[in-house]
Scaffold this motif. Sequence first.
Motif, PDB file in Angstrom:
ATOM      1  N   SER A   1      -0.246  -1.895   2.850  1.00 17.68           N
ATOM      2  CA  SER A   1       0.816  -2.308   3.761  1.00 17.68           C
ATOM      3  C   SER A   1       0.351  -2.284   5.209  1.00 17.68           C
ATOM      4  O   SER A   1      -0.586  -1.567   5.571  1.00 17.68           O
ATOM      5  N   VAL A   2       1.032  -3.081   6.012  1.00 16.65           N
ATOM      6  CA  VAL A   2       0.867  -3.074   7.461  1.00 16.65           C
ATOM      7  C   VAL A   2       2.255  -3.171   8.071  1.00 16.65           C
ATOM      8  O   VAL A   2       3.211  -3.578   7.408  1.00 16.65           O
ATOM      9  N   GLY A   3       2.380  -2.769   9.341  1.00 15.23           N
ATOM     10  CA  GLY A   3       3.686  -2.858   9.967  1.00 15.23           C
ATOM     11  C   GLY A   3       3.684  -2.341  11.379  1.00 15.23           C
ATOM     12  O   GLY A   3       2.624  -2.036  11.951  1.00 15.23           O
ATOM     13  N   MET A   4       4.859  -2.259  11.929  1.00 16.17           N
ATOM     14  CA  MET A   4       5.001  -1.723  13.282  1.00 16.17           C
ATOM     15  C   MET A   4       6.363  -1.077  13.415  1.00 16.17           C
ATOM     16  O   MET A   4       7.300  -1.397  12.685  1.00 16.17           O
ATOM     17  N   ASP A   5       6.455  -0.101  14.330  1.00 14.69           N
ATOM     18  CA  ASP A   5       7.758   0.463  14.652  1.00 14.69           C
ATOM     19  C   ASP A   5       8.023   0.296  16.138  1.00 14.69           C
ATOM     20  O   ASP A   5       7.100   0.343  16.955  1.00 14.69           O
ATOM     21  N   VAL A   6       9.273   0.066  16.457  1.00 15.61           N
ATOM     22  CA  VAL A   6       9.712  -0.188  17.826  1.00 15.61           C
ATOM     23  C   VAL A   6      10.650   0.938  18.253  1.00 15.61           C
ATOM     24  O   VAL A   6      11.660   1.206  17.592  1.00 15.61           O
ATOM     25  N   ARG A   7      10.322   1.595  19.343  1.00 14.41           N
ATOM     26  CA  ARG A   7      11.112   2.724  19.836  1.00 14.41           C
ATOM     27  C   ARG A   7      12.364   2.238  20.542  1.00 14.41           C
ATOM     28  O   ARG A   7      12.299   1.424  21.462  1.00 14.41           O
ATOM     29  N   LEU A   8      13.528   2.726  20.086  1.00 12.47           N
ATOM     30  CA  LEU A   8      14.783   2.466  20.767  1.00 12.47           C
ATOM     31  C   LEU A   8      15.162   3.659  21.642  1.00 12.47           C
ATOM     32  O   LEU A   8      15.539   3.502  22.797  1.00 12.47           O
ATOM     33  N   THR A   9      15.090   4.850  21.024  1.00  9.52           N
ATOM     34  CA  THR A   9      15.270   6.108  21.750  1.00  9.52           C
ATOM     35  C   THR A   9      14.233   7.081  21.202  1.00  9.52           C
ATOM     36  O   THR A   9      13.450   6.735  20.315  1.00  9.52           O
ATOM     37  N   ASP A  10      14.256   8.309  21.694  1.00  7.78           N
ATOM     38  CA  ASP A  10      13.309   9.302  21.207  1.00  7.78           C
ATOM     39  C   ASP A  10      13.478   9.551  19.713  1.00  7.78           C
ATOM     40  O   ASP A  10      12.508   9.790  18.995  1.00  7.78           O
ATOM     41  N   ASN A  11      14.707   9.477  19.222  1.00  5.20           N
ATOM     42  CA  ASN A  11      14.986   9.768  17.819  1.00  5.20           C
ATOM     43  C   ASN A  11      15.194   8.543  16.947  1.00  5.20           C
ATOM     44  O   ASN A  11      15.133   8.648  15.721  1.00  5.20           O
ATOM     45  N   LEU A  12      15.439   7.404  17.552  1.00  7.23           N
ATOM     46  CA  LEU A  12      15.801   6.210  16.794  1.00  7.23           C
ATOM     47  C   LEU A  12      14.758   5.103  16.985  1.00  7.23           C
ATOM     48  O   LEU A  12      14.447   4.722  18.104  1.00  7.23           O
ATOM     49  N   HIS A  13      14.228   4.602  15.856  1.00  6.37           N
ATOM     50  CA  HIS A  13      13.227   3.542  15.880  1.00  6.37           C
ATOM     51  C   HIS A  13      13.599   2.463  14.867  1.00  6.37           C
ATOM     52  O   HIS A  13      14.333   2.704  13.913  1.00  6.37           O
ATOM     53  N   LEU A  14      13.065   1.262  15.079  1.00  6.84           N
ATOM     54  CA  LEU A  14      13.131   0.193  14.087  1.00  6.84           C
ATOM     55  C   LEU A  14      11.747   0.024  13.480  1.00  6.84           C
ATOM     56  O   LEU A  14      10.743   0.022  14.196  1.00  6.84           O
ATOM     57  N   ASP A  15      11.693  -0.100  12.152  1.00  5.03           N
ATOM     58  CA  ASP A  15      10.421  -0.240  11.456  1.00  5.03           C
ATOM     59  C   ASP A  15      10.394  -1.574  10.713  1.00  5.03           C
ATOM     60  O   ASP A  15      11.321  -1.899   9.965  1.00  5.03           O
ATOM     61  N   PHE A  16       9.336  -2.355  10.936  1.00  2.54           N
ATOM     62  CA  PHE A  16       9.156  -3.639  10.261  1.00  2.54           C
ATOM     63  C   PHE A  16       7.852  -3.586   9.474  1.00  2.54           C
ATOM     64  O   PHE A  16       6.820  -3.140  10.012  1.00  2.54           O
ATOM     65  N   GLY A  17       7.878  -4.023   8.207  1.00  6.81           N
ATOM     66  CA  GLY A  17       6.678  -3.878   7.400  1.00  6.81           C
ATOM     67  C   GLY A  17       6.438  -5.016   6.431  1.00  6.81           C
ATOM     68  O   GLY A  17       7.345  -5.765   6.058  1.00  6.81           O
ATOM     69  N   TYR A  18       5.179  -5.131   6.034  1.00  6.34           N
ATOM     70  CA  TYR A  18       4.755  -6.031   4.954  1.00  6.34           C
ATOM     71  C   TYR A  18       3.956  -5.206   3.958  1.00  6.34           C
ATOM     72  O   TYR A  18       3.072  -4.435   4.347  1.00  6.34           O
ATOM     73  N   LYS A  19       4.282  -5.329   2.684  1.00  2.18           N
ATOM     74  CA  LYS A  19       3.545  -4.649   1.635  1.00  2.18           C
ATOM     75  C   LYS A  19       3.122  -5.658   0.569  1.00  2.18           C
ATOM     76  O   LYS A  19       3.893  -6.571   0.236  1.00  2.18           O
ATOM     77  N   TYR A  20       1.914  -5.465   0.046  1.00  2.00           N
ATOM     78  CA  TYR A  20       1.580  -6.140  -1.204  1.00  2.00           C
ATOM     79  C   TYR A  20       1.739  -5.092  -2.294  1.00  2.00           C
ATOM     80  O   TYR A  20       1.113  -4.028  -2.250  1.00  2.00           O
ATOM     81  N   VAL A  21       2.583  -5.381  -3.264  1.00  2.00           N
ATOM     82  CA  VAL A  21       2.878  -4.428  -4.326  1.00  2.00           C
ATOM     83  C   VAL A  21       2.466  -5.019  -5.667  1.00  2.00           C
ATOM     84  O   VAL A  21       2.805  -6.164  -5.988  1.00  2.00           O
ATOM     85  N   GLY A  22       1.713  -4.253  -6.443  1.00  2.00           N
ATOM     86  CA  GLY A  22       1.321  -4.674  -7.782  1.00  2.00           C
ATOM     87  C   GLY A  22       1.651  -3.587  -8.783  1.00  2.00           C
ATOM     88  O   GLY A  22       1.804  -2.416  -8.438  1.00  2.00           O
ATOM     89  N   THR A  23       1.783  -3.972 -10.048  1.00  2.00           N
ATOM     90  CA  THR A  23       2.052  -3.003 -11.108  1.00  2.00           C
ATOM     91  C   THR A  23       1.103  -3.245 -12.279  1.00  2.00           C
ATOM     92  O   THR A  23       0.529  -4.328 -12.429  1.00  2.00           O
ATOM     93  N   GLY A  24       0.954  -2.232 -13.112  1.00  2.00           N
ATOM     94  CA  GLY A  24       0.212  -2.400 -14.347  1.00  2.00           C
ATOM     95  C   GLY A  24       1.037  -3.202 -15.348  1.00  2.00           C
ATOM     96  O   GLY A  24       2.228  -3.442 -15.155  1.00  2.00           O
ATOM     97  N   LYS A  25       0.409  -3.615 -16.442  1.00  2.00           N
ATOM     98  CA  LYS A  25       1.118  -4.371 -17.468  1.00  2.00           C
ATOM     99  C   LYS A  25       2.117  -3.470 -18.188  1.00  2.00           C
ATOM    100  O   LYS A  25       1.916  -2.272 -18.326  1.00  2.00           O
ATOM    101  N   THR A  26       3.209  -4.073 -18.614  1.00  4.66           N
ATOM    102  CA  THR A  26       4.285  -3.332 -19.251  1.00  4.66           C
ATOM    103  C   THR A  26       4.675  -4.018 -20.554  1.00  4.66           C
ATOM    104  O   THR A  26       4.690  -5.249 -20.632  1.00  4.66           O
ATOM    105  N   SER A  27       4.980  -3.234 -21.574  1.00  2.97           N
ATOM    106  CA  SER A  27       5.438  -3.803 -22.848  1.00  2.97           C
ATOM    107  C   SER A  27       6.833  -3.291 -23.171  1.00  2.97           C
ATOM    108  O   SER A  27       7.176  -2.147 -22.871  1.00  2.97           O
ATOM    109  N   PHE A  28       7.651  -4.156 -23.764  1.00  4.54           N
ATOM    110  CA  PHE A  28       9.021  -3.833 -24.134  1.00  4.54           C
ATOM    111  C   PHE A  28       9.187  -4.093 -25.625  1.00  4.54           C
ATOM    112  O   PHE A  28       8.871  -5.172 -26.109  1.00  4.54           O
ATOM    113  N   ARG A  29       9.645  -3.099 -26.364  1.00  3.10           N
ATOM    114  CA  ARG A  29       9.966  -3.290 -27.774  1.00  3.10           C
ATOM    115  C   ARG A  29      11.378  -2.764 -28.001  1.00  3.10           C
ATOM    116  O   ARG A  29      11.626  -1.561 -27.857  1.00  3.10           O
TER     117      ARG A  29
END
Length: 224
Positions: A170-198
């Motif tokens: 992932s990559v991203g950035m956070d933007v400070r609004l106040t000392d305690n409050l921020h906005l966070d914007f992100g991009y993730k590449y997410v992958g999973t292993g193979k799954t079987s359903f019976r």
Amino acid sequence: MKLNTFSRILGVAIGMLMTNLLVQGQTGSLAGRDVIGFWEVGPGIMLSSGLKVKQSGGRVIEGDSTFIGGTFSGGALLKGHHKLQLTAGYFYAADDVRASDLPSGEIEQRINFIPVVAEYHYRFAFSETVALRAGALFGVSAISLTYTNTDLDSFPGKKHYEAAVTYGGSVGMDVRLTDNLHLDFGYKYVGTGKTSFRPKGGGSEYRMDSIGGHLLSAALQMRF
């Protein structure tokens, strides 16, 4: 690993982490502190391409899908540069994936994706207001498969959950609004292993390839 066992372990880990952070929490300015706790919550959208589920009898159900949902995270910032967090999310496919060999699309499936991952990011300040970050994630996801038609020979209309190893970057950035409050914007590449359903009681087995996808998110972050 059974999902209920994993959930219990995760719950204990999150509880210990958040309790430790709250005990260390202080009122007033966060400047100069080596450890800062935070939680963040917000919506997200995941674009998944080449999603494929193969029935043991040979039928393939595939297509692209858009997952809509959100995430909740809690963790700590160490010395302002190291961001450690546990993230849980819930995403559902906004559109059904249809059988590729049936023009009528009479077989449809719906997929829910519930990731629970540990993340590490390295942060560096771009300015007094904006910080950039990059990192990796690893964990487990619960994946549910539901068929919406009633003529399928297995488990129509019922959700079946299975666990899959989950990884990504992932990559991203956070933007400070106040000392305690921020906005966070992100991009993730997410992958999973193979799954079987019976399905219980017999029926065809279904194998799902990785749900690899591009996850875009925005979150409100509260620091303490």
